[in-house]
Design a protein around this motif. Structure first.
Motif, short mmCIF file in Angstrom:
data_model
loop_
_atom_site.label_atom_id
_atom_site.label_comp_id
_atom_site.label_asym_id
_atom_site.label_seq_id
_atom_site.Cartn_x
_atom_site.Cartn_y
_atom_site.Cartn_z
N VAL A 135 -4.92 1.18 -4.23
CA VAL A 135 -4.66 2.14 -3.16
C VAL A 135 -5.96 2.36 -2.40
CG1 VAL A 135 -3.85 4.45 -2.57
CG2 VAL A 135 -2.90 3.27 -4.59
N VAL A 136 -5.98 1.95 -1.13
CA VAL A 136 -7.15 2.16 -0.28
C VAL A 136 -7.07 3.58 0.27
CG1 VAL A 136 -8.38 1.41 1.80
CG2 VAL A 136 -7.24 -0.29 0.33
N ILE A 137 -8.15 4.32 0.06
CA ILE A 137 -8.18 5.72 0.48
C ILE A 137 -9.27 5.89 1.52
CG2 ILE A 137 -8.46 8.11 -0.30
CD1 ILE A 137 -7.93 6.78 -3.20
N ILE A 186 -11.30 2.70 -3.26
CA ILE A 186 -10.12 1.98 -3.72
C ILE A 186 -9.77 2.55 -5.09
CG2 ILE A 186 -9.14 -0.24 -4.41
CD1 ILE A 186 -11.29 -1.56 -2.56
N ALA A 187 -8.57 3.10 -5.22
CA ALA A 187 -8.10 3.56 -6.53
C ALA A 187 -7.37 2.38 -7.16
CB ALA A 187 -7.16 4.75 -6.38
N LEU A 215 -2.42 10.88 -4.90
CA LEU A 215 -1.89 9.60 -4.42
C LEU A 215 -0.38 9.49 -4.58
CD1 LEU A 215 -4.64 7.19 -5.80
CD2 LEU A 215 -4.50 8.29 -3.54
N SER A 216 0.24 10.53 -5.12
CA SER A 216 1.69 10.52 -5.37
C SER A 216 2.10 9.29 -6.19
CB SER A 216 2.47 10.56 -4.04
OG SER A 216 2.14 11.70 -3.31
N TRP A 247 2.50 5.08 -13.62
CA TRP A 247 1.22 4.56 -13.14
C TRP A 247 0.07 5.50 -13.47
CZ3 TRP A 247 0.37 -0.20 -11.08
CH2 TRP A 247 1.51 -0.95 -10.81
N GLU A 248 -1.07 4.90 -13.79
CA GLU A 248 -2.29 5.65 -14.13
C GLU A 248 -3.43 5.18 -13.23
OE1 GLU A 248 -5.57 5.77 -17.75
OE2 GLU A 248 -3.64 4.78 -18.10
N ALA A 249 -4.13 6.13 -12.63
CA ALA A 249 -5.35 5.80 -11.90
C ALA A 249 -6.43 5.52 -12.95
CB ALA A 249 -5.76 6.96 -11.00
N MET A 250 -6.98 4.32 -12.94
CA MET A 250 -7.93 3.91 -13.98
C MET A 250 -9.37 3.82 -13.49
SD MET A 250 -5.79 1.04 -15.99
CE MET A 250 -4.62 1.53 -17.23
#
Length: 172
Positions: free
Chosen positions: A48-50, A75-76, A132-133, A138-141
């Protein structure tokens, strides 16, 4: 640059110039992650580009460090444990390993393009998940800030000597 030079010279960047990374370069970095190998080719990742200020503010709050608060693009890298391969002998989940390989590919591509990155893993994962909804599975790592380095020279990398980490035929 050649690969040996790339792995020798890449370092964690914690100071970035204000210029945004163009989409054409971001695409190359993301493509390097997408093409990374994974166990059984399951590819249990998403990137996910933030770069929207309102979302960045939430991401910055998840890792409240002065240098990180100045980043303009992150980037997440997210993993899905339901999609990852598990070793049959003991059930070991390879999601973290697969995501790490993808992140490593992205950091090396970024360095090859003259960009800087820094692995960030110590953050409030729930805040990032909510910002990021992300779906429940899903896990942000990893949060991977990316940009043009704003540093003079390369810091000295502290690494253990070769003989302390390389063994042959046994761990002795």
């Amino acid at each position: 640059m050649n690969f040996q030079q790339l792995v020798t010279e890449r370092f964690s960047v914690r100071s970035f110039k204000p210029a945004m990374v163009p989409d054409v370069l971001l695409h190359q970095v993301l493509e390097a992650g997408r093409l990374a190998p994974s166990a059984c080719n399951n590819q249990p990742w998403a990137f996910v580009v933030i770069d929207a200020p309102e979302v960045l503010a939430k991401i910055h709050a998840a890792y409240p460090r002065e240098w990180f608060a100045k980043t303009r693009q992150v980037i997440a890298v997210c993993g899905n444990h339901d999609q990852s391969w598990r070793r049959s002998y003991d059930g070991k989940d390879h999601c973290d390993i697969d995501v790490a390989i993808a992140v490593d590919h992205m950091t090396l591509m970024a360095a090859d393009l003259g960009l800087g990155t820094c692995w960030v893993c110590h953050f409030n994962a729930q805040l990032v998940h909510d910002a990021l909804s992300l779906p429940a599975a899903w896990e942000a790592m990893v949060l991977l800030p990316i940009g043009y380095p704003d540093v003079d020279g390369q810091p000295v990398k502290k690494r253990k000597p070769f003989d302390e980490v390389v063994f042959r035929n046994s761990f002795k």
